[in-house]
Enzyme design. Structure first.
Site, short mmCIF file in Angstrom:
data_model
loop_
_atom_site.label_atom_id
_atom_site.label_comp_id
_atom_site.label_asym_id
_atom_site.label_seq_id
_atom_site.Cartn_x
_atom_site.Cartn_y
_atom_site.Cartn_z
N HIS A 122 0.97 -1.17 -0.02
CA HIS A 122 -0.11 0.09 -0.08
C HIS A 122 1.03 1.20 -0.13
O HIS A 122 1.93 1.30 0.61
CB HIS A 122 -1.03 -0.02 1.39
CG HIS A 122 -1.94 1.02 1.20
ND1 HIS A 122 -2.00 2.30 1.86
CD2 HIS A 122 -3.56 0.95 1.12
CE1 HIS A 122 -2.89 2.85 1.88
NE2 HIS A 122 -3.88 2.03 1.37
N ASP A 199 2.70 -4.81 7.70
CA ASP A 199 1.60 -4.00 7.59
C ASP A 199 0.33 -5.13 7.95
O ASP A 199 0.05 -5.79 7.10
CB ASP A 199 1.64 -3.21 6.22
CG ASP A 199 0.52 -2.51 5.92
OD1 ASP A 199 -0.77 -2.70 6.69
OD2 ASP A 199 0.20 -1.86 4.85
N GLN A 202 -4.78 -5.17 6.82
CA GLN A 202 -5.83 -5.87 6.15
C GLN A 202 -5.82 -7.32 6.89
O GLN A 202 -6.43 -8.12 6.43
CB GLN A 202 -5.68 -6.15 4.80
CG GLN A 202 -5.89 -4.82 4.08
CD GLN A 202 -7.05 -4.32 3.87
OE1 GLN A 202 -8.13 -4.78 4.43
NE2 GLN A 202 -7.20 -2.97 3.68
N LYS A 225 -10.65 -0.24 10.26
CA LYS A 225 -10.71 -1.51 9.61
C LYS A 225 -11.23 -2.66 10.25
O LYS A 225 -11.18 -3.96 10.01
CB LYS A 225 -9.68 -1.71 8.67
CG LYS A 225 -9.13 -0.53 7.83
CD LYS A 225 -8.17 -1.16 6.96
CE LYS A 225 -7.40 0.12 6.38
NZ LYS A 225 -7.97 0.72 4.86
N CYS A 365 -4.74 2.82 -3.67
CA CYS A 365 -3.48 3.23 -3.25
C CYS A 365 -2.47 2.06 -3.40
O CYS A 365 -1.37 1.85 -2.50
CB CYS A 365 -3.48 3.57 -1.57
SG CYS A 365 -4.62 4.83 -1.07
N1 PMP Z 1 -1.96 -0.90 4.36
C1 PMP Z 1 -2.87 -1.55 4.04
C2 PMP Z 1 -2.60 -2.82 3.53
C3 PMP Z 1 -4.32 -1.08 3.64
O1 PMP Z 1 -5.14 -1.56 3.11
C4 PMP Z 1 -4.31 0.45 4.15
C5 PMP Z 1 -5.58 1.19 3.94
N2 PMP Z 1 -6.19 0.98 2.92
C6 PMP Z 1 -3.21 1.29 4.84
C7 PMP Z 1 -1.96 0.39 5.05
C8 PMP Z 1 -3.64 2.75 5.46
O2 PMP Z 1 -4.23 2.47 6.26
P1 PMP Z 1 -4.82 3.94 7.03
O3 PMP Z 1 -5.43 4.85 6.15
O4 PMP Z 1 -5.72 3.49 8.03
O5 PMP Z 1 -3.48 4.61 7.68
#
Ligand code: PMP
Length: 539
Positions: A122, A199, A202, A225, A365
């Site tokens: 991401h 990370d 998910q 999430k 993203c």
């Molecule tokens: N890493 C992953 C794999 C994600 O899916 C996301 C959110 N889409 C993020 C990081 C970033 O999360 P946040 O916007 O809550 O910081």
């Protein structure tokens, strides 16, 4: 499996209508809905004991401090951390990753060090490591993604070596649904004395995650999430590493002793929580953890996997649908990304929205991952504890005949002139060779396309040609724009945005601003470069 894993009654929002249809919420990888129990914990804080933490002797402050500290304990137990000292509350996953990046940037990252990460990260992690690599001179390597959506482990073994200072890997891909072999990768990294950041944005929400089993030194995830509130994320760090790392932010709460000449840092985890922390959010996050554990993380994992397999098998059976990530039968998180025929993701998501179905479209993203997949974007349906197969059936039904539905959607929702430009895009053509070409990979909406523009000797635009992989509205706007640009002075184009958006707002108020400014931004960018390079005539 028609039944949800959690009572849908916990989520009043699921009972609402969108455009006259019962809501089907399939955008859970972006943000999950919040159950009554979590909202109650949040509300109770403000109703009964709202006060700042660690600052007051009075009862309310004491109660708030106790609840806030217990929230750290609760989250620590949830991910198998040794205790609250290993759990830092942050704003979100992004901030958690940035804390580690900043602190490692000050300590171990330099010209001799390499950061190893993956092509499926991401932007929260990828962009952060890019920046830290640039600032510290560290190298950066990306473990490749294979055609079936897994990490190429041979490549991982080749790039992780003695220069590796950090391995940063996403546990579950937010686009492919792939569950990465984190423990195996961590073992490789640890063999070379590198630290490992996972990370877990998910994975933590939907499967049991234990930092010891993963062998992770750092784990980042977000409350919003996992049935929790927005505004709170978590950085797990092993205590000995957090002790060694310098703090990221300075101020109150993170200090122990302050004189005019120097300060010392508070104990963990408060050393990394400068200023007033997210108190209500932290307490509500602990309530979300209680809620999820009551359902059972194994149950949630099985529920999500079943929904994902159900959707994947049926999507794959459609000849005009392309899906991404591991094939059916392979363990995956509760999400499926796909494209349907030539219908752009933004159009598909508008068609679905017309039927009350919320999905996400775009690059999620993960622009570099979409470059690897060789598509500008995808549509993602992502599931959580309250979703059912009946809702997936509604999704499948709604994407049937997507192309005619898209055309009908445009005709029903947009002005005749927009419909006309969508159905008969005028690219005008370029007489002879073009003066410059600009690719539309910089739009704020993420659509792709290309303008070729020719400019005559007097500095007037005499031809515009474009190719577009955009949604219907962006295509129509690019067509309108091409027409509008004919005969204009090229050096006027710099001031075009305000003028053109005003015209479009006035004539077509139904257009979303994002769809309008994308093509304009692109053409302006191309003109600015052209003028800078060629010092175009002013007369
Ligand atoms: N890493 C992953 C794999 C994600 O899916 C996301 C959110 N889409 C993020 C990081 C970033 O999360 P946040 O916007 O809550 O910081």
């Amino acid at each position: 499996m028609d039944s949800p894993a959690a009572p849908r009654g916990d989520y009043p929002v699921l009972g609402r209508d969108v455009d006259g249809h019962p809501l089907v919420y399939l955008d859970n990888a972006a943000t999950t809905q919040t159950p009554a129990q979590v909202r109650e914990a949040h509300d109770e804080f403000y109703r009964r004991y709202n006060a700042n933490v660690h600052r007051g002797i009075h009862t309310l402050s004491h109660e708030a401090s106790m609840a806030y500290e217990r929230a750290h304990d609760r989250v620590a137990a949830f991910v198998g951390a040794a205790g609250r000292e290993e759990i830092v509350f942050t704003k979100n996953t992004t901030e958690a990753i940035n804390i580690v990046a900043h602190s490692l940037g000050e300590t171990v990252l330099d010209e001799d060090a390499t950061i190893v990460t993956t092509e499926m990260e991401h932007h929260a992690s990828l962009v952060t490591w890019q920046q830290i690599a640039e600032r510290t001179g560290a190298g950066i390597e990306f473990i490749r993604v294979t055609d079936n959506g897994h990490l190429d482990m041979d490549h991982a073994r080749a790039v992780i070596d003695d220069s590796t200072a950090l391995l940063s890997v996403v546990h579950v891909s937010n686009v492919l649904g792939t569950v990465n072999p984190v423990a195996e990768l961590a073992a490789l990294a640890h063999d070379h004395d590198a630290s490992v950041l996972v990370d877990g944005a998910q994975s933590v929400p939907n499967r049991p995650v234990d930092v010891s089993a993963l062998d992770a030194d750092f784990l980042a995830f977000s409350g919003h999430k996992m049935a929790g509130p927005t505004g709170i994320g978590v950085l797990y760090g092993s205590a000995h590493l957090l002790e060694e790392l310098p703090p990221f932010l300075f101020g109150g709460e993170m200090i122990q002793n302050v004189t005019l000449s120097e300060s010392s840092w508070n104990e963990l985890p408060w050393k990394f929580e400068a200023g007033t922390p997210p108190i209500a959010e932290g307490i509500a996050l602990a309530a979300a953890v209680d809620y999820l554990e009551e359902i059972g993380m194994e149950t949630i994992q099985a529920h999500e996997n079943e929904l994902a397999q159900y959707a994947l098998e049926r999507l794959e059976a459609r000849p005009n649908v392309e899906t991404y990530g591991p094939p059916p039968g392979v363990d995956r998180a509760g999400l499926v990304s796909f494209n349907v025929g030539d219908v752009h993701g933004h159009d598909l998501s508008s068609i679905l929205n017309d039927r009350g179905i919320a999905v996400r479209a775009g690059d999620h993203c993960t622009q570099p991952l979409h470059d690897v997949l060789d598509v500008p974007g995808s549509v993602r349906a992502s599931f959580y504890v309250y979703n059912t197969t009946a809702e997936i059936d509604r999704l499948l039904d709604a994407i049937e005949d997507a192309e005619p539905k898209r055309d009908a959607h445009v005709r029903e929702n947009y002005h005749d002139r927009i419909v006309d430009h969508f159905e008969r895009p005028r690219d005008g053509g370029v007489p002879g060779s073009h003066s410059f070409v600009v690719a539309a990979d910089e739009t704020s909406c993420g659509d792709d396309g290309e303008f070729a523009v020719s400019v005559d000797a007097a500095g007037r635009i005499d031809g515009v040609e474009y190719k577009s992989e955009s949604c219907a509205v962006s295509t129509a706007v690019a067509s309108l724009l091409s027409e509008y640009l004919q005969g204009r002075r090229v050096d006027d184009v710099g001031s075009l945005e305000a003028e053109l958006t005003a015209v479009l707002d006035d004539e077509f108020p139904e257009l979303r601003r994002d769809c309008v400014v994308g093509p304009i931004e692109v053409i302006q960018h191309g003109v600015a470069e052209y003028l800078a390079e060629s010092a175009a005539p002013n007369a």
